[in-house]
Design a protein around this motif. Structure first.
Motif, PDB file in Angstrom:
ATOM      1  N   GLY A  54       9.486   4.232  -4.504  1.00 39.01           N
ATOM      2  CA  GLY A  54      10.123   3.160  -3.741  1.00 39.01           C
ATOM      3  C   GLY A  54       9.291   1.905  -3.582  1.00 39.01           C
ATOM      4  O   GLY A  54       9.623   1.023  -2.784  1.00 39.01           O
ATOM      5  N   TYR A  55       8.214   1.802  -4.331  1.00 38.48           N
ATOM      6  CA  TYR A  55       7.385   0.595  -4.249  1.00 38.48           C
ATOM      7  C   TYR A  55       8.055  -0.558  -4.973  1.00 38.48           C
ATOM      8  O   TYR A  55       8.785  -0.355  -5.947  1.00 38.48           O
ATOM      9  N   THR A  56       7.806  -1.767  -4.497  1.00 35.20           N
ATOM     10  CA  THR A  56       8.415  -2.984  -5.048  1.00 35.20           C
ATOM     11  C   THR A  56       7.327  -3.934  -5.551  1.00 35.20           C
ATOM     12  O   THR A  56       6.134  -3.690  -5.343  1.00 35.20           O
ATOM     13  N   GLY A  57       7.758  -5.016  -6.144  1.00 36.03           N
ATOM     14  CA  GLY A  57       6.826  -6.045  -6.604  1.00 36.03           C
ATOM     15  C   GLY A  57       6.002  -6.624  -5.471  1.00 36.03           C
ATOM     16  O   GLY A  57       4.820  -6.937  -5.649  1.00 36.03           O
ATOM     17  N   GLU A  58       6.614  -6.770  -4.308  1.00 32.25           N
ATOM     18  CA  GLU A  58       5.878  -7.280  -3.154  1.00 32.25           C
ATOM     19  C   GLU A  58       4.787  -6.296  -2.730  1.00 32.25           C
ATOM     20  O   GLU A  58       3.693  -6.704  -2.341  1.00 32.25           O
ATOM     21  N   ASP A  59       5.086  -5.000  -2.836  1.00 30.67           N
ATOM     22  CA  ASP A  59       4.082  -3.979  -2.518  1.00 30.67           C
ATOM     23  C   ASP A  59       2.927  -4.049  -3.512  1.00 30.67           C
ATOM     24  O   ASP A  59       1.758  -3.888  -3.130  1.00 30.67           O
ATOM     25  N   VAL A  60       3.257  -4.274  -4.782  1.00 30.46           N
ATOM     26  CA  VAL A  60       2.219  -4.405  -5.809  1.00 30.46           C
ATOM     27  C   VAL A  60       1.286  -5.557  -5.445  1.00 30.46           C
ATOM     28  O   VAL A  60       0.059  -5.423  -5.498  1.00 30.46           O
ATOM     29  N   ALA A  61       1.867  -6.693  -5.066  1.00 27.19           N
ATOM     30  CA  ALA A  61       1.061  -7.867  -4.712  1.00 27.19           C
ATOM     31  C   ALA A  61       0.152  -7.566  -3.527  1.00 27.19           C
ATOM     32  O   ALA A  61      -1.033  -7.940  -3.525  1.00 27.19           O
ATOM     33  N   LEU A  71      -0.995  -4.596  -2.530  1.00 24.54           N
ATOM     34  CA  LEU A  71      -2.049  -3.673  -2.957  1.00 24.54           C
ATOM     35  C   LEU A  71      -3.070  -4.366  -3.856  1.00 24.54           C
ATOM     36  O   LEU A  71      -4.274  -4.123  -3.739  1.00 24.54           O
ATOM     37  N   ALA A  72      -2.599  -5.227  -4.745  1.00 25.22           N
ATOM     38  CA  ALA A  72      -3.511  -5.954  -5.636  1.00 25.22           C
ATOM     39  C   ALA A  72      -4.467  -6.826  -4.831  1.00 25.22           C
ATOM     40  O   ALA A  72      -5.658  -6.908  -5.151  1.00 25.22           O
ATOM     41  N   ASP A  73      -3.961  -7.457  -3.784  1.00 28.19           N
ATOM     42  CA  ASP A  73      -4.832  -8.248  -2.910  1.00 28.19           C
ATOM     43  C   ASP A  73      -5.841  -7.353  -2.196  1.00 28.19           C
ATOM     44  O   ASP A  73      -7.017  -7.691  -2.091  1.00 28.19           O
ATOM     45  N   LEU A  74      -5.360  -6.224  -1.715  1.00 29.57           N
ATOM     46  CA  LEU A  74      -6.226  -5.291  -0.992  1.00 29.57           C
ATOM     47  C   LEU A  74      -7.337  -4.743  -1.888  1.00 29.57           C
ATOM     48  O   LEU A  74      -8.497  -4.664  -1.481  1.00 29.57           O
ATOM     49  N   TRP A  75      -6.992  -4.379  -3.104  1.00 32.50           N
ATOM     50  CA  TRP A  75      -7.944  -3.752  -4.020  1.00 32.50           C
ATOM     51  C   TRP A  75      -8.627  -4.744  -4.964  1.00 32.50           C
ATOM     52  O   TRP A  75      -9.513  -4.348  -5.728  1.00 32.50           O
ATOM     53  N   SER A  76      -8.180  -5.977  -4.983  1.00 31.01           N
ATOM     54  CA  SER A  76      -8.698  -6.988  -5.923  1.00 31.01           C
ATOM     55  C   SER A  76      -8.561  -6.512  -7.371  1.00 31.01           C
ATOM     56  O   SER A  76      -9.494  -6.562  -8.162  1.00 31.01           O
ATOM     57  N   THR A  77      -7.359  -6.034  -7.704  1.00 29.10           N
ATOM     58  CA  THR A  77      -7.062  -5.560  -9.054  1.00 29.10           C
ATOM     59  C   THR A  77      -5.880  -6.330  -9.615  1.00 29.10           C
ATOM     60  O   THR A  77      -5.118  -6.933  -8.861  1.00 29.10           O
ATOM     61  N   ASP A  78      -5.713  -6.289 -10.949  1.00 31.98           N
ATOM     62  CA  ASP A  78      -4.529  -6.920 -11.530  1.00 31.98           C
ATOM     63  C   ASP A  78      -3.334  -6.007 -11.291  1.00 31.98           C
ATOM     64  O   ASP A  78      -3.475  -4.868 -10.842  1.00 31.98           O
ATOM     65  N   GLY A 132      -1.287  13.537  -4.818  1.00 36.72           N
ATOM     66  CA  GLY A 132      -0.944  13.941  -3.459  1.00 36.72           C
ATOM     67  C   GLY A 132      -1.680  13.176  -2.380  1.00 36.72           C
ATOM     68  O   GLY A 132      -1.739  13.614  -1.235  1.00 36.72           O
ATOM     69  N   GLN A 133      -2.255  12.034  -2.734  1.00 40.57           N
ATOM     70  CA  GLN A 133      -2.978  11.227  -1.764  1.00 40.57           C
ATOM     71  C   GLN A 133      -2.085  10.117  -1.223  1.00 40.57           C
ATOM     72  O   GLN A 133      -0.995   9.868  -1.730  1.00 40.57           O
ATOM     73  N   THR A 134      -2.567   9.451  -0.209  1.00 35.08           N
ATOM     74  CA  THR A 134      -1.805   8.388   0.444  1.00 35.08           C
ATOM     75  C   THR A 134      -2.215   7.028  -0.113  1.00 35.08           C
ATOM     76  O   THR A 134      -3.400   6.744  -0.259  1.00 35.08           O
ATOM     77  N   VAL A 135      -1.222   6.214  -0.382  1.00 32.66           N
ATOM     78  CA  VAL A 135      -1.458   4.831  -0.805  1.00 32.66           C
ATOM     79  C   VAL A 135      -1.567   4.010   0.476  1.00 32.66           C
ATOM     80  O   VAL A 135      -0.782   4.209   1.407  1.00 32.66           O
ATOM     81  N   PRO A 136      -2.530   3.072   0.559  1.00 32.69           N
ATOM     82  CA  PRO A 136      -2.729   2.348   1.814  1.00 32.69           C
ATOM     83  C   PRO A 136      -1.625   1.377   2.217  1.00 32.69           C
ATOM     84  O   PRO A 136      -1.681   0.793   3.274  1.00 32.69           O
ATOM     85  N   VAL A 137      -0.613   1.240   1.393  1.00 35.58           N
ATOM     86  CA  VAL A 137       0.550   0.412   1.730  1.00 35.58           C
ATOM     87  C   VAL A 137       1.788   1.288   1.550  1.00 35.58           C
ATOM     88  O   VAL A 137       1.932   1.940   0.511  1.00 35.58           O
ATOM     89  N   ALA A 138       2.633   1.297   2.548  1.00 35.74           N
ATOM     90  CA  ALA A 138       3.865   2.096   2.455  1.00 35.74           C
ATOM     91  C   ALA A 138       4.865   1.396   1.547  1.00 35.74           C
ATOM     92  O   ALA A 138       4.906   0.165   1.487  1.00 35.74           O
TER      93      ALA A 138
END
Length: 185
Positions: free
Chosen positions: A140-147, A149-156, A171-177
């Motif tokens: 259920g992740y979206t493009g906005e979620d990608v952005a 997370l990318a800001d949080l992790w400093s990744t492309d 089975g781990q948790t992603v820091p953004v729902a």
């Protein structure tokens, strides 16, 4: 002699500074011209057929206001990639939906876009990375979620999707729902 040398030296430094600044402005102007180049785009027949097959039976009635099925279709059938979409979002300082709507409308209107489709290459991905990205979007992740997370992790964006998807597979948790609806929900 000292008084004669000093004004000449200051004048030389000023002229050099002005020259450097002028050169920088010329380069910036050239970059802006290139970034706003006239690339008119039309839907590609092979992508139209692929789009129609992939979206058969899709209900587009839930699309946001000011974003039409025609704009969505025009964007994805013109050859623009997900990486091109990210570049448009950054260039225009808008979210994913606004970028697709604006670019799709430009395709429909025959208006110029800042760069040609496929300018931002999609990297070759391993089967594991592709599976992780599928898991990411299926959750259920979206493009906005990608952005976010990318800001949080400093990744492309590609690395972000693969990394988050792998966390989900493990089975781990992603820091953004996820802000979207999971597949099959």
């Amino acid at each position: 002699m000292t008084s004669t040398t000093r004004p000449t030296r200051s004048r030389s430094v000023r002229l050099l500074t002005i020259g450097v600044a002028a050169s920088g402005l010329c380069l910036a102007g050239a970059g802006l011209a290139a970034a706003t180049g006239a690339f008119t785009v039309e839907p590609r027949p092979e992508l139209v057929a692929e789009f129609d097959a992939a979206n058969e039976g899709t209900d587009f009635s839930e699309m946001p206001a000011d974003y039409t099925e025609e704009q969505y279709r025009a964007f994805w059938t013109s050859g623009y990639t997900a990486e091109d979409l990210v570049a448009l979002e950054e260039l225009w300082s808008v979210d994913e939906t606004e970028a697709k709507a604006r670019a799709g409308q430009a395709v429909l209107d025959g208006a110029a876009l800042p760069f040609a489709p496929g300018t931002h290459a999609t990297p070759e991905l391993s089967p594991d990375a592709l599976a992780a990205i599928d898991a990411f979007f299926a959750a259920g992740y979206t493009g906005e979620d990608v952005a976010e997370l990318a800001d949080l992790w400093s990744t492309d964006t590609v690395e972000t999707k693969a990394r988050a998807g792998q966390l989900l597979i493990d089975g781990q948790t992603v820091p953004v729902a996820p802000s979207g609806i999971p597949a099959g929900a």
